[in-house]
Write an enzyme that holds these catalytic residues in place. Sequence first.
Site, PDB file in Angstrom:
ATOM      1  N   TYR A 155       0.813  -1.215   0.000  1.00 23.46           N
ATOM      2  CA  TYR A 155       0.000   0.000   0.000  1.00 23.46           C
ATOM      3  C   TYR A 155       0.847   1.266   0.000  1.00 23.46           C
ATOM      4  O   TYR A 155       0.340   2.364  -0.198  1.00 23.46           O
ATOM      5  CB  TYR A 155      -0.960   0.021   1.205  1.00 23.46           C
ATOM      6  CG  TYR A 155      -1.972  -1.113   1.205  1.00 23.46           C
ATOM      7  CD1 TYR A 155      -2.048  -2.014   0.143  1.00 23.46           C
ATOM      8  CD2 TYR A 155      -2.850  -1.282   2.258  1.00 23.46           C
ATOM      9  CE1 TYR A 155      -2.961  -3.055   0.139  1.00 23.46           C
ATOM     10  CE2 TYR A 155      -3.773  -2.321   2.267  1.00 23.46           C
ATOM     11  CZ  TYR A 155      -3.822  -3.197   1.200  1.00 23.46           C
ATOM     12  OH  TYR A 155      -4.737  -4.219   1.205  1.00 23.46           O
ATOM     13  N   LYS A 184       4.449 -15.434   2.874  1.00 21.20           N
ATOM     14  CA  LYS A 184       4.385 -16.214   1.632  1.00 21.20           C
ATOM     15  C   LYS A 184       5.839 -16.469   1.232  1.00 21.20           C
ATOM     16  O   LYS A 184       6.307 -16.087   0.150  1.00 21.20           O
ATOM     17  CB  LYS A 184       3.606 -15.396   0.583  1.00 21.20           C
ATOM     18  CG  LYS A 184       3.296 -16.137  -0.691  1.00 21.20           C
ATOM     19  CD  LYS A 184       2.206 -17.175  -0.549  1.00 21.20           C
ATOM     20  CE  LYS A 184       2.003 -17.928  -1.838  1.00 21.20           C
ATOM     21  NZ  LYS A 184       1.199 -19.155  -1.686  1.00 21.20           N
ATOM     22  N   ASP A 221      -1.880 -18.498   2.487  1.00 25.50           N
ATOM     23  CA  ASP A 221      -3.001 -19.285   1.933  1.00 25.50           C
ATOM     24  C   ASP A 221      -3.436 -20.363   2.936  1.00 25.50           C
ATOM     25  O   ASP A 221      -4.631 -20.586   3.152  1.00 25.50           O
ATOM     26  CB  ASP A 221      -2.647 -19.885   0.563  1.00 25.50           C
ATOM     27  CG  ASP A 221      -1.192 -20.322   0.438  1.00 25.50           C
ATOM     28  OD1 ASP A 221      -0.397 -19.999   1.335  1.00 25.50           O
ATOM     29  OD2 ASP A 221      -0.844 -21.001  -0.538  1.00 25.50           O
ATOM     30  N   ASP A 236      -4.924  -7.217   5.980  1.00 29.10           N
ATOM     31  CA  ASP A 236      -6.163  -6.595   5.526  1.00 29.10           C
ATOM     32  C   ASP A 236      -7.164  -7.686   5.124  1.00 29.10           C
ATOM     33  O   ASP A 236      -8.335  -7.697   5.544  1.00 29.10           O
ATOM     34  CB  ASP A 236      -5.833  -5.689   4.333  1.00 29.10           C
ATOM     35  CG  ASP A 236      -6.956  -4.742   3.972  1.00 29.10           C
ATOM     36  OD1 ASP A 236      -7.994  -4.777   4.645  1.00 29.10           O
ATOM     37  OD2 ASP A 236      -6.793  -3.976   3.006  1.00 29.10           O
ATOM     38  N   ASP A 239     -10.705  -9.410   7.345  1.00 28.95           N
ATOM     39  CA  ASP A 239     -12.091  -9.425   6.848  1.00 28.95           C
ATOM     40  C   ASP A 239     -12.647 -10.845   6.953  1.00 28.95           C
ATOM     41  O   ASP A 239     -13.810 -11.054   7.304  1.00 28.95           O
ATOM     42  CB  ASP A 239     -12.172  -8.944   5.392  1.00 28.95           C
ATOM     43  CG  ASP A 239     -12.374  -7.434   5.299  1.00 28.95           C
ATOM     44  OD1 ASP A 239     -11.963  -6.735   6.235  1.00 28.95           O
ATOM     45  OD2 ASP A 239     -12.936  -6.962   4.294  1.00 28.95           O
TER      46      ASP A 239
END
Length: 364
Positions: A143, A193, A225, A249, A253
Amino acid sequence: MGTYTITVLPGDGIGPEVIEQAVRVLHTIGERYQHTFQMHHGLVGIAAIQAEGQAISDATMELCQGSDAVLFGAVGGIAGYEGSKTQVRPENALLRLRKELELFANLRPVRPFKALLNASTIKPEVLAGTDLLVVRELTGGLYFGKPGEIRETPQGREAVDTMFYTEHEIDRIVRAAFDLSRNRRKKVTSVDKANILNTSRLWRQVAERVAGEYPDVEIDHLLVDTCSMQLVRHPTAFDVIVTENTFGDILTDEAAMLAGSMGMLPSASLGTRQTAHGLFGMYEPIHGSAPDIAGQGKANPIAAILTVAMMLRYSFGLHREADVIEAAVEQVIEAGYRTEDLKEAGKPVVGTQEMGRLIVDALS
Ligand code: NAD
């Protein structure tokens, strides 16, 4: 008894609706425990772009800098600003606040209320006992990395985003997670990752080094994942999850659905800046401006109200008052009241204001 200065930035969409209820709760706590909460309101997001030409003005930034904490609603969501080519995007306000206030640690606790186990799409027996804290890195990664742009080329348009982390940025967030885990079940899951990304390989090396300084805390590493799968398969296995900005982020959620709704989850963004009362922080529900329900009086104000509890606990050291707010919310949920997003057969559905009033009544 104390005097605390708070900058209130309600923002767009349901932001002002839920923040109004959070402010009611603060007033009630102030009266009951004789604290003075001096609240200064500022514009942010689309409201600020329309009035001041910027997603957050320098004057509002100064207001935030001079306060003990910031209470933030949500920004964005009005057609015309989404995907627009203009550089003035409502979300810039959030990024500027996080960057300039150096709020690098975003804390998102997920502890579903017993009475809401049936409100989740996950089976209650899988959910029962879930109590986890996601510590998301907030000022680095995709970001903020440069370059980040869409550009024209003779072959057509192309786009680039850059994931960038320094060792220092990883060190401080992982350390924050380990410190927080010491007041919990002493287990940190570092999510990356590392099989693909260089930033993740550095992340894992730094996490291992920091872990060496916390022999009393267990560490494990999960690929993002796998983590997203484990969160819905076996959520009780987690205590503290620490991860970079984008992964955090998305995972939070997903984790929100363990609590039944986005409307239930608060968050705290912290750095190292101290005020007279403790650690400066910005507090916001994890949900956005929810344009689909804005202006209808349907939004669940509980995330915003629990955000206030986090502010009292982390920035003002008012642990008893924070506990009282959380207990009042639980009492109202136990009594069966639900907002539309938590709708359950046989339970009364109430609007934003009514839910706020019930919680305020439970406080008194
Ligand atoms: P959202 O969180 O606004 O909404 C997702 C879904 O959850 C919607 O169906 C919404 O109705 C529901 N929901 C969210 N909060 C709720 C609440 N308190 N009570 C009841 N239902 C609730 O996410 P989105 O729709 O992807 O984004 C809408 C806008 O918000 C976008 O412009 C996005 O950029 C912005 N956004 C802002 C923030 C922020 O300000 N921190 C965070 C996320 C998204």
